[in-house]
Scaffold this motif. Sequence first.
Motif, PDB file in Angstrom:
ATOM      1  N   LEU A   1       0.830  -1.204   0.000  1.00 11.48           N
ATOM      2  CA  LEU A   1       0.000   0.000   0.000  1.00 11.48           C
ATOM      3  C   LEU A   1       0.867   1.258   0.000  1.00 11.48           C
ATOM      4  CD1 LEU A   1      -2.868   1.141   0.139  1.00 11.48           C
ATOM      5  CD2 LEU A   1      -2.695   1.072   2.634  1.00 11.48           C
ATOM      6  N   TYR A   2       1.904   1.251   0.826  1.00 16.41           N
ATOM      7  CA  TYR A   2       2.817   2.401   0.875  1.00 16.41           C
ATOM      8  C   TYR A   2       3.497   2.621  -0.478  1.00 16.41           C
ATOM      9  CZ  TYR A   2       7.045   5.073   1.785  1.00 16.41           C
ATOM     10  OH  TYR A   2       8.052   5.999   1.708  1.00 16.41           O
TER      11      TYR A   2
ATOM     12  N   ARG B   1     -13.298   9.483   2.405  1.00 18.37           N
ATOM     13  CA  ARG B   1     -12.698  10.375   3.400  1.00 18.37           C
ATOM     14  C   ARG B   1     -13.621  11.556   3.701  1.00 18.37           C
ATOM     15  NH1 ARG B   1      -6.813  10.121   0.522  1.00 18.37           N
ATOM     16  NH2 ARG B   1      -6.001   8.276   1.614  1.00 18.37           N
ATOM     17  N   LEU B   2     -14.236  12.078   2.645  1.00 22.46           N
ATOM     18  CA  LEU B   2     -15.162  13.195   2.849  1.00 22.46           C
ATOM     19  C   LEU B   2     -16.365  12.786   3.697  1.00 22.46           C
ATOM     20  CD1 LEU B   2     -15.140  14.827  -0.716  1.00 22.46           C
ATOM     21  CD2 LEU B   2     -14.173  15.776   1.399  1.00 22.46           C
TER      22      LEU B   2
ATOM     23  N   ILE C   1     -11.395   2.513   5.303  1.00 26.74           N
ATOM     24  CA  ILE C   1     -11.252   2.629   3.843  1.00 26.74           C
ATOM     25  C   ILE C   1     -10.425   1.470   3.291  1.00 26.74           C
ATOM     26  CG2 ILE C   1     -10.188   3.999   1.998  1.00 26.74           C
ATOM     27  CD1 ILE C   1     -10.922   6.499   3.612  1.00 26.74           C
ATOM     28  N   PHE C   2      -9.377   1.115   4.024  1.00 22.69           N
ATOM     29  CA  PHE C   2      -8.492   0.038   3.572  1.00 22.69           C
ATOM     30  C   PHE C   2      -9.245  -1.283   3.464  1.00 22.69           C
ATOM     31  CE2 PHE C   2      -5.410  -3.377   4.596  1.00 22.69           C
ATOM     32  CZ  PHE C   2      -4.568  -3.239   3.499  1.00 22.69           C
ATOM     33  N   PHE C   3     -10.032  -1.604   4.490  1.00 21.03           N
ATOM     34  CA  PHE C   3     -10.686  -2.911   4.520  1.00 21.03           C
ATOM     35  C   PHE C   3     -12.004  -2.959   3.742  1.00 21.03           C
ATOM     36  CE2 PHE C   3      -7.945  -3.481   8.293  1.00 21.03           C
ATOM     37  CZ  PHE C   3      -7.399  -4.706   7.983  1.00 21.03           C
TER      38      PHE C   3
ATOM     39  N   ILE D   1      -9.157  -3.059  -0.215  1.00 18.76           N
ATOM     40  CA  ILE D   1      -8.998  -4.522  -0.297  1.00 18.76           C
ATOM     41  C   ILE D   1     -10.002  -5.152  -1.269  1.00 18.76           C
ATOM     42  CG2 ILE D   1      -9.239  -6.687   0.989  1.00 18.76           C
ATOM     43  CD1 ILE D   1      -6.608  -5.415   1.509  1.00 18.76           C
ATOM     44  N   PRO D   2     -11.322  -4.847  -1.153  1.00 21.18           N
ATOM     45  CA  PRO D   2     -12.271  -5.463  -2.092  1.00 21.18           C
ATOM     46  C   PRO D   2     -11.997  -5.127  -3.563  1.00 21.18           C
ATOM     47  CG  PRO D   2     -13.436  -4.555  -0.211  1.00 21.18           C
ATOM     48  CD  PRO D   2     -12.019  -4.072  -0.104  1.00 21.18           C
ATOM     49  N   LEU D   3     -11.492  -3.924  -3.833  1.00 24.27           N
ATOM     50  CA  LEU D   3     -11.265  -3.517  -5.216  1.00 24.27           C
ATOM     51  C   LEU D   3      -9.929  -4.010  -5.783  1.00 24.27           C
ATOM     52  CD1 LEU D   3     -12.606   0.165  -5.184  1.00 24.27           C
ATOM     53  CD2 LEU D   3     -13.709  -1.871  -6.140  1.00 24.27           C
TER      54      LEU D   3
END
Length: 223
Positions: A32-33, A125-126, A134-136, A140-142
């Motif tokens: 991710l980084y 985020r908004l 957001i990560f999970f 991850i799903p996408l």
Amino acid sequence: MEDINLYPLYLSLQVALTATFITLLIGLPISLYLSKSKSKIGDMIDTLVTLPIVLPPTVLGYYLLVLLGRQSKIGIFLEENFGMTIVFTPAGAVVAATVVAIPFLIKSAKAGFANVNKDLINSARLLGRTEINIFFTIIIPLSWRGIASGTTLAFARALGDFGATLMVAGSIPGVTMTMPIAIYDALLAGNRDLANALVMIMTAVSITVLYIINRLEKKMIRG
């Protein structure tokens, strides 16, 4: 022909599964980084995590021995504080398998993360979603196909590792002798019948595991 000891097969599967699990824990945050980073530090990390793919396994095993051996700072620290020894133990086999496997996960997962629509992330985020949420729930799903592909490659690489595992864990029968090492030892001993049998078993297991994983991936796509 003598009876076949299947402990090396059991150990190989155990090491590969454990290494794959560790690879996911460590590799996904790194992926991710790297998918976001455009800095020189990111490029350096990317180079370092890719290095095990191009380094000869014996060279990689040597580095691990120097880093984790009983005379190294890490080895002394682990032994004095936790009574733990890495080299010539099953833990050493797991470490070696993890190091050789993790680049395959990172490369695939990084590509998957990079293809996630940034607008979806910004919208989340908004709406007040946390980064972990957001990560999970989005990232991850996408990007699961890239992660699944990398996981498959990492498991296969960990299962079949020979050079690095031999250097770090050795070939102690009933302790650290994985299937590839058992095949090598059988050939060295001139026992071609045993080597052939082990090769056939290893090939059948590898094909079966990869087939099951591929079927699961297709079911996930259809679902």
